[in-house]
Design an enzyme around this catalytic site. Structure first.
Site, short mmCIF file in Angstrom:
data_model
loop_
_atom_site.label_atom_id
_atom_site.label_comp_id
_atom_site.label_asym_id
_atom_site.label_seq_id
_atom_site.Cartn_x
_atom_site.Cartn_y
_atom_site.Cartn_z
N ARG A 18 0.83 -1.03 -0.09
CA ARG A 18 -0.10 0.07 -0.23
C ARG A 18 0.75 1.35 -0.01
NH1 ARG A 18 -5.04 0.03 1.07
NH2 ARG A 18 -5.19 -1.72 1.96
N GLU A 41 0.58 -7.79 -3.87
CA GLU A 41 -0.65 -7.17 -3.98
C GLU A 41 -0.37 -5.67 -3.89
OE1 GLU A 41 -4.25 -6.02 -1.20
OE2 GLU A 41 -3.76 -8.24 -0.87
N LYS A 130 -10.68 -13.40 2.61
CA LYS A 130 -9.73 -12.59 3.35
C LYS A 130 -10.66 -12.10 4.76
CE LYS A 130 -8.47 -7.86 2.97
NZ LYS A 130 -8.60 -6.49 1.90
N SER A 181 1.63 -3.02 6.62
CA SER A 181 2.77 -2.25 7.36
C SER A 181 4.00 -2.95 8.09
CB SER A 181 2.18 -1.32 8.20
OG SER A 181 1.43 -1.75 9.51
#
Length: 204
Positions: A18, A41, A130, A181
């Site tokens: 991300r 991803e 998920k 993260s």
């Protein structure tokens, strides 16, 4: 064996990049692919995500399953396919997006939180599920879900996954883990990502 199950068997950690910029994608992808990661991803709320997906698919698509996260529309599914992505991950339970992904020949791993959502998504053709946000659930919840879902359904907790939390979820039956993260933060160098990846792999 499905492409998703095969990739997770090689490495059950899904790299969630991300915030990555396209110019960073090749270097970070090299660190991940070199470290053994087999699913990468790029969330669509990253800067110019289709360019990053295209770069990763071109360079590492033969070694890893490359795709998009935070997919919320059928139009985005088509764009990911055009960029060379093979995986569609959603933050929510939308059977229409699953059906759109399958129509494009892509792998669909939609987000869910309740048994009702899980069964509806599987009926639409989802390849895996998920569990999100996993911080609001527990390994015990996953164990209970797996007792009623079709045998062999890959369920991947996402949210709060790191070297400390992975073992308990693994013991509960998680087929894989979405790692955000704890693996990559915007601006991390390939060297930093490689070091984080090694720590996470050790936790397995």
């Amino acid at each position: 064996m499905s492409a998703l199950v095969e990739a997770l068997a090689r490495c059950p950690l899904v790299a969630i990049l991300r915030g990555i910029h396209p110019e960073e994608a090749e270097g970070v992808g090299a660190a991940l692919a070199g470290g053994g990661f087999s699913v990468i991803e790029v969330p669509l709320n990253s800067p110019n995500p289709m360019a990053s997906i295209a770069t990763l698919a071109r360079r590492y698509g033969d070694r890893a399953l490359i795709g998009a996260g935070t997919v919320t529309t059928e139009q985005e599914v088509a764009a990911v396919a055009a960029a060379g992505g093979r995986l569609i991950v959603t933050p929510h339970a939308d059977p229409a997006i699953v059906r759109a992904a399958k129509a494009q020949g892509l792998i669909a791993v939609p987000g869910f939180f309740t048994p009702g959502e899980a069964f509806a998504l599987l009926a639409a053709g989802a390849d895996g599920l998920k569990l999100f946000p996993a911080e609001a659930a527990s390994p015990a919840v996953l164990r209970a879900l797996l007792a009623v879902l079709p045998k062999g359904t890959p369920v991947l907790p996402v949210g709060g996954m790191d070297a400390m939390t992975i073992p308990a979820w693994r013991a509960a039956g998680a087929a894989g883990f979405g790692i955000g993260s704890a693996l990559y933060k915007p601006g991390d160098t390939p060297q930093v990502v490689a070091a984080k990846a090694a720590t996470l792999l050790d936790a397995l």
